[in-house]
Design a protein around this motif. Structure first.
Motif, short mmCIF file in Angstrom:
data_model
loop_
_atom_site.label_atom_id
_atom_site.label_comp_id
_atom_site.label_asym_id
_atom_site.label_seq_id
_atom_site.Cartn_x
_atom_site.Cartn_y
_atom_site.Cartn_z
N GLY A 18 0.83 -1.21 0.00
CA GLY A 18 0.00 0.00 0.00
C GLY A 18 0.86 1.26 0.00
O GLY A 18 0.53 2.26 -0.62
N SER A 19 2.00 1.19 0.69
CA SER A 19 2.90 2.33 0.70
C SER A 19 3.55 2.53 -0.66
O SER A 19 3.66 3.65 -1.16
CB SER A 19 3.98 2.11 1.76
N ALA A 20 3.95 1.42 -1.27
CA ALA A 20 4.63 1.52 -2.57
C ALA A 20 3.68 2.01 -3.67
O ALA A 20 4.01 2.88 -4.46
CB ALA A 20 5.23 0.17 -2.94
N ILE A 21 2.48 1.43 -3.69
CA ILE A 21 1.54 1.80 -4.75
C ILE A 21 0.98 3.19 -4.46
O ILE A 21 0.52 3.46 -3.36
CB ILE A 21 0.39 0.78 -4.84
N GLY A 22 1.05 4.05 -5.45
CA GLY A 22 0.55 5.40 -5.22
C GLY A 22 0.40 6.13 -6.54
O GLY A 22 0.28 5.49 -7.60
N LEU A 23 0.43 7.45 -6.47
CA LEU A 23 0.28 8.24 -7.69
C LEU A 23 1.37 7.89 -8.69
O LEU A 23 1.17 7.96 -9.90
CB LEU A 23 0.35 9.73 -7.34
N GLY A 24 2.54 7.49 -8.18
CA GLY A 24 3.66 7.12 -9.04
C GLY A 24 3.29 6.05 -10.05
O GLY A 24 3.71 6.11 -11.21
N ASN A 25 2.50 5.06 -9.65
CA ASN A 25 2.15 3.97 -10.57
C ASN A 25 1.25 4.45 -11.69
O ASN A 25 1.22 3.88 -12.77
CB ASN A 25 1.36 2.87 -9.85
N PHE A 100 3.42 18.23 -1.15
CA PHE A 100 2.89 18.36 -2.51
C PHE A 100 2.03 17.16 -2.91
O PHE A 100 1.07 17.28 -3.66
CB PHE A 100 4.02 18.60 -3.53
N TYR A 101 2.36 15.99 -2.34
CA TYR A 101 1.61 14.77 -2.67
C TYR A 101 0.15 14.92 -2.23
O TYR A 101 -0.78 14.53 -2.93
CB TYR A 101 2.26 13.61 -1.94
N SER A 102 -0.05 15.54 -1.04
CA SER A 102 -1.43 15.68 -0.55
C SER A 102 -2.20 16.69 -1.40
O SER A 102 -3.42 16.62 -1.51
CB SER A 102 -1.43 16.11 0.92
N PHE A 221 13.23 4.34 -6.80
CA PHE A 221 13.31 4.86 -5.45
C PHE A 221 12.01 5.42 -4.93
O PHE A 221 11.55 5.11 -3.85
CB PHE A 221 14.37 5.96 -5.44
N PHE A 222 11.43 6.30 -5.75
CA PHE A 222 10.18 6.95 -5.35
C PHE A 222 9.07 5.91 -5.29
O PHE A 222 8.27 5.88 -4.35
CB PHE A 222 9.82 8.04 -6.36
N LYS A 223 9.06 5.04 -6.31
CA LYS A 223 8.02 4.01 -6.39
C LYS A 223 8.01 3.14 -5.15
O LYS A 223 6.96 2.82 -4.61
CB LYS A 223 8.28 3.09 -7.60
N LEU A 224 9.20 2.71 -4.71
CA LEU A 224 9.23 1.74 -3.61
C LEU A 224 9.30 2.42 -2.24
O LEU A 224 9.61 1.79 -1.24
CB LEU A 224 10.40 0.77 -3.81
N SER A 225 8.99 3.72 -2.21
CA SER A 225 8.93 4.47 -0.94
C SER A 225 10.22 4.38 -0.14
O SER A 225 10.20 4.18 1.07
CB SER A 225 7.78 3.95 -0.05
N LEU A 226 11.37 4.51 -0.84
CA LEU A 226 12.65 4.32 -0.14
C LEU A 226 13.33 5.64 0.20
O LEU A 226 13.04 6.67 -0.41
CB LEU A 226 13.58 3.48 -1.02
N GLY A 227 14.22 5.59 1.17
CA GLY A 227 15.06 6.74 1.49
C GLY A 227 14.43 7.77 2.40
O GLY A 227 15.05 8.77 2.72
N VAL A 228 13.18 7.56 2.83
CA VAL A 228 12.54 8.57 3.68
C VAL A 228 12.10 8.00 5.04
O VAL A 228 11.42 8.68 5.80
CB VAL A 228 11.30 9.21 2.99
N GLY A 229 12.48 6.76 5.29
CA GLY A 229 12.15 6.18 6.59
C GLY A 229 10.77 5.53 6.66
O GLY A 229 10.39 4.99 7.71
N ALA A 230 10.02 5.55 5.54
CA ALA A 230 8.68 4.96 5.58
C ALA A 230 8.78 3.45 5.79
O ALA A 230 8.04 2.86 6.59
CB ALA A 230 7.93 5.26 4.29
N MET A 231 9.72 2.82 5.09
CA MET A 231 9.86 1.37 5.22
C MET A 231 10.48 0.99 6.57
O MET A 231 10.20 -0.06 7.12
CB MET A 231 10.67 0.80 4.06
N SER A 319 1.70 5.79 4.96
CA SER A 319 3.08 5.48 5.39
C SER A 319 3.90 6.76 5.52
O SER A 319 4.76 6.86 6.40
CB SER A 319 3.74 4.52 4.41
N LEU A 320 3.65 7.73 4.65
CA LEU A 320 4.41 8.98 4.73
C LEU A 320 4.15 9.71 6.05
O LEU A 320 5.06 10.24 6.68
CB LEU A 320 4.04 9.89 3.55
N VAL A 321 2.88 9.74 6.46
CA VAL A 321 2.54 10.47 7.68
C VAL A 321 2.96 9.69 8.92
O VAL A 321 3.39 10.26 9.93
CB VAL A 321 1.02 10.78 7.71
#
Ligand code: PFF
Length: 446
Positions: A18-25, A100-102, A221-231, A319-321
């Motif tokens: 659910g975190s990975a799938i988003g507007l990016g897809n 910006f995502y919101s 990177f963006f797709k898999l929600s990496l680098g921001v601590g979400a995972m 996941s971002l919040v």
């Protein structure tokens, strides 16, 4: 305060997916794939996922589950005080993305509502453009819908990990999957749909530019929600016996599959009506309503399409919040509901500045280093903090943690401790992942 956990490996999989799938897809992946040589780009993307995406994801999973803490305390526990900076960077990056995502999620929510109300019946190219411009330039409207999107996320998060995130993703992910399949079947049964499939899949190495590799890396990177601590944050709620290697593989592959299914829903339809495939907002908010309005039951399909996009955006935002919520709960010792409230207010405040800074809206003249507020948030997070976070996370696990400790955690209660995959993983994590990300990072900066 007792720390919550997901209840099963399947819940872990659904929440993480659910975190990975988003507007990016939906608005980035399919178009970028089509423009960069279809199948050829897909091949490069999958290599990036294998060499960068999965190793960084496993590293984040390790850090999160080993410590069962939010990113700031997790880094501090494993690496000492100075490493907590990486955790703080993650919190800042996740907030910047949310700003910006919101805003975009707000547009998607508003389009879901508008399509339900039949606002797109009989639209022409002109009226479709007009609706889009009116939607994103109306100050009250954008803020209202952005706040609605944030309230949905806050409502779910306030109910906790099991009662909120787990329950919501268990209900929403299957719905998303069914909706996407319905849109796919409709798209594939249109006349001339094959052109769209060709655009998406035909292997054309001549369209593969040198920049495509960097694009694929950034996208993975963006797709898999990496680098921001979400995972890291989600992994701190994983079950004890979850096989981290398998979960990362499943999530990365399923996420790619959903991106392709989204492309299959979009491009055959675009080509069946002889329209030009375009990128991002234009495609999603102008072209698609126009095309769907020409199909029998098009308004129902359009509603389903925007509903699935809203779901995708919402589960990604959870996941971002949660990254900041976990921080406030554990570092500032504030209870979950209050933490959710504080973080939502911060995002609403800065997020509305992003929404109002879009071309034609009231703050569009405010520029930071030549960029709008919206673009500045995007640039700082996607081009700077995300890759920097990725380099530091993979290097931290690759060089500063004893490898046996990592292996013990990632394949807990599972057999293949001495497998060749794990040896390859260590090698990739040390010598390939950080260096590859460093290359994109430098390239993006200059
Ligand atoms: N993976 C999400 C998408 O593709 O839309 C975006 C995202 C979610 C990025 C969560 C980062 C994150 F932590």
């Amino acid at each position: 305060m007792k720390r919550e956990k997901f209840s099963s490996s399947f819940s872990v999989f659904l929440a993480t997916l659910g975190s990975a799938i988003g507007l990016g897809n939906i608005w980035r992946f399919p178009y970028i794939t089509g423009m960069n040589g279809g199948g050829a780009f897909l091949f490069v993307y999958l290599i990036c996922v294998l060499l960068v995406g999965i190793p960084v994801m496993i590293s984040e999973f390790f850090i999160g589950r080993k410590t069962r803490l939010n990113p700031v305390l997790a880094f501090e526990k494993l690496g000492g005080r100075k490493w907590s900076v990486v955790g703080y960077m993650g919190i800042i990056a996740s907030l910047l993305i949310m700003f910006f995502y919101s805003a975009v999620a707000g547009w998607v929510y508003s389009y879901t509502f508008k399509s339900l109300m039949g606002k797109f019946n009989g639209v022409t190219l002109e009226t479709s453009k007009e609706i889009f411009i009116n939607t994103i330039t109306n100050p009250k409207g954008v803020i209202l819908w952005q706040i609605i999107a944030l309230l949905v996320v806050a409502f779910v998060l306030a109910m906790g990990v099991k009662g909120g995130i787990e329950r919501a993703t268990k209900i929403l992910m299957p719905i998303l999957f069914i909706l996407i399949l319905i849109c796919d079947i409709r798209a594939l049964t249109l006349e001339n749909s094959f052109e769209g499939i060709k655009f998406l899949f035909a292997v054309d190495f001549s369209k593969l530019k040198s920049s495509s590799i960097l694009t694929a890396l950034g996208l993975s990177f963006f797709k898999l929600s990496l680098g921001v601590g979400a995972m890291i944050t989600y992994a701190s709620y994983f079950t004890d016996d979850d096989n981290l290697m398998l979960t990362s593989l499943n999530v990365a592959l399923s996420d790619t599959l959903i991106s392709l299914l989204a492309g299959i829903a979009i491009f055959p339809t675009v080509f069946a009506f002889n329209m030009e495939p375009s990128y991002g907002p234009g495609l999603l908010f102008i072209t698609l309503p126009l095309i769907f309005s020409k199909l029998p039951f098009g308004n129902v399909l359009l509603f389903m399409f925007f509903l699935l996009t809203s779901i995708a955006a919402t589960t990604a935002m959870l996941s971002l919040v949660e990254v900041s919520v976990a921080y406030f709960m554990e570092v500032k010792k504030i209870d979950r509901r209050k933490s959710v409230f504080i973080v939502t207010c911060i995002i609403a405040l800065f997020g509305s500045l992003a929404a109002l800074s879009v071309e034609g809206n009231v703050l569009s003249n405010v520029k930071i280093l030549g960029k709008s507020i919206f673009d500045t948030f995007d640039y700082l997070s996607s081009n700077i903090l995300l890759p920097l976070g990725g380099i530091l996370i993979s290097a931290f696990v690759g060089y500063f943690i004893r490898w046996e400790e990592v292996v013990l955690e990632i394949v807990k209660n599972h057999e293949y401790r001495n497998s060749v995959y794990l040896r390859v993983l260590l090698y990739v994590l040390k010598y390939i992942t950080p260096i590859l990300i460093l290359v994109i990072f430098i390239k993006e900066l200059f």
